[in-house]
Design a protein around this motif. Structure first.
Motif, mmCIF file in Angstrom:
data_model
loop_
_atom_site.group_PDB
_atom_site.id
_atom_site.type_symbol
_atom_site.label_atom_id
_atom_site.label_comp_id
_atom_site.label_asym_id
_atom_site.label_seq_id
_atom_site.Cartn_x
_atom_site.Cartn_y
_atom_site.Cartn_z
ATOM 1 N N ARG A 60 0.949 -1.051 0.248
ATOM 2 C CA ARG A 60 0.230 -0.190 0.262
ATOM 3 C C ARG A 60 1.116 0.883 0.380
ATOM 4 O O ARG A 60 1.851 1.778 0.575
ATOM 5 N N LEU A 61 0.653 1.950 -1.224
ATOM 6 C CA LEU A 61 1.341 3.279 -1.157
ATOM 7 C C LEU A 61 0.836 4.667 -0.342
ATOM 8 O O LEU A 61 0.031 4.622 -0.487
ATOM 9 N N ASP A 62 1.638 4.748 0.276
ATOM 10 C CA ASP A 62 1.044 5.978 1.144
ATOM 11 C C ASP A 62 1.032 7.430 0.496
ATOM 12 O O ASP A 62 2.618 7.661 -0.269
ATOM 13 N N ALA A 88 5.937 -0.227 2.585
ATOM 14 C CA ALA A 88 4.512 0.151 1.742
ATOM 15 C C ALA A 88 3.902 -1.576 1.068
ATOM 16 O O ALA A 88 3.591 -1.442 1.230
#
Length: 307
Positions: free
Chosen positions: A187-189, A230
């Motif tokens: 999951r890319l912030d 991530a």
């Protein structure tokens, strides 16, 4: 008499208090302590290898900046401000711990520091306090750079002077870093990605000078560590954090000039572009190519990495 009392109350914190406060903040952040977590004086004193009295003073100092708070029934606790202060950090100047780390790295590479040292030796040589020396030695021990000798003193391992070790480090990173981008929990912030983009774009336009080597390495380290975070795989994150600490010992002397800064920044931005577009396979391929390219570069120090 009142004036003297007021003067004492407003006295600046001691060097030991400031360094212990920094050490406590390092522990809070490295261990991810959540707001509301109790900061046990006894445990902190053992970790920092000092008595409880200076720890209590350091906690009180942190409370003045709202980075800790006193409990109703005594003791101190982590506050919400810690997380905010961590997010607000932007390429800070190296603190006393970083400066000592740099000095030891430079002296080891130049052959000015023997294979075996004591804490007292390092304190005298670098005019450093015991807490700072102990923090640096602890960081080095975590990545097997030094080992405590039986009874007294520390011994450096030759890993930083070994070209084979550098090669193995890149092979290890090639095995795990691209794979991290393909983890099902990746999951890319968006906030992190925006911050990385800004910092890399600044690196592309900033005037080049040798003093930029420290923030340059920190941008690189933050990028690779952020990708590992991530991934959602905690073991991969720990592995990259250890690699960053290990490489930091030899990476602050940048010998490749401005052109490599531009290449690194552009390659990182290209990886971000693919991730933000949801193209994880393409991003992983770019990251692999990026690491392979860096591994092939020749450099002045056999242990210095470009990324």
């Amino acid at each position: 008499m009142k004036q003297k009392s007021s003067s004492r109350e407003k006295a600046s914190p001691s060097r030991l208090q400031r360094e212990l406060s920094a050490g406590i903040m390092d522990l809070i952040r490295s261990e991810g302590l959540a707001p509301g977590t109790r900061l046990a004086e006894v445990a902190l004193a053992e970790r920092l290898q000092v008595s409880r009295t200076p720890v209590r003073a350091a906690l009180k100092l942190l409370a003045t900046s709202k980075l800790s708070r006193a409990g109703k029934h005594g003791g101190y606790f982590v506050t919400d401000a810690v997380a905010a202060s961590h997010k607000a950090l932007r390429q800070p100047a190296p603190d006393n711990t970083d400066r000592l780390f740099l000095a030891i790295a430079s002296d080891r590479r130049a052959g000015r520091l023997p294979d075996e040292v004591s804490e007292h030796d390092l304190m005298q040589r670098y005019a450093a306090t015991r807490p700072v020396v102990q923090r640096v030695l602890t960081k080095l021990a975590e990545v097997a750079a030094v080992q405590r000798k039986p009874g007294h003193g520390w011994r450096f391992h030759p890993i930083f002077m070994d070209e084979q070790a550098r090669h193995e480090s890149y092979r290890y990173r090639l095995m795990i870093e691209p794979a991290g981008l393909l983890e099902p929990g990746f999951r890319l912030d968006p906030a992190w990605a925006a911050d990385m983009r800004r910092r890399h774009e600044e690196a592309l336009t900033m005037p080049w000078n040798q003093a930029a080597t420290i923030p340059l390495y920190e941008i690189n380290a933050a990028f690779h560590e952020g990708l590992a975070a991530a991934s959602g795989n905690r073991y991969l994150l720990v592995a990259i954090q250890q690699q960053n600490r290990l490489r930091r010992f030899g990476n602050y002397d940048w010998t490749f000039g401005h052109e490599r800064v531009l290449v690194n920044s552009r390659e990182h931005l290209a990886i971000l572009d693919q991730l933000e577009a949801g193209q994880h396979e393409a991003a992983a391929a770019l990251l692999r190519r990026h690491l392979e390219s860096a591994a092939k570069l020749r450099h002045r120090w056999p242990n210095a990495d470009t990324d």
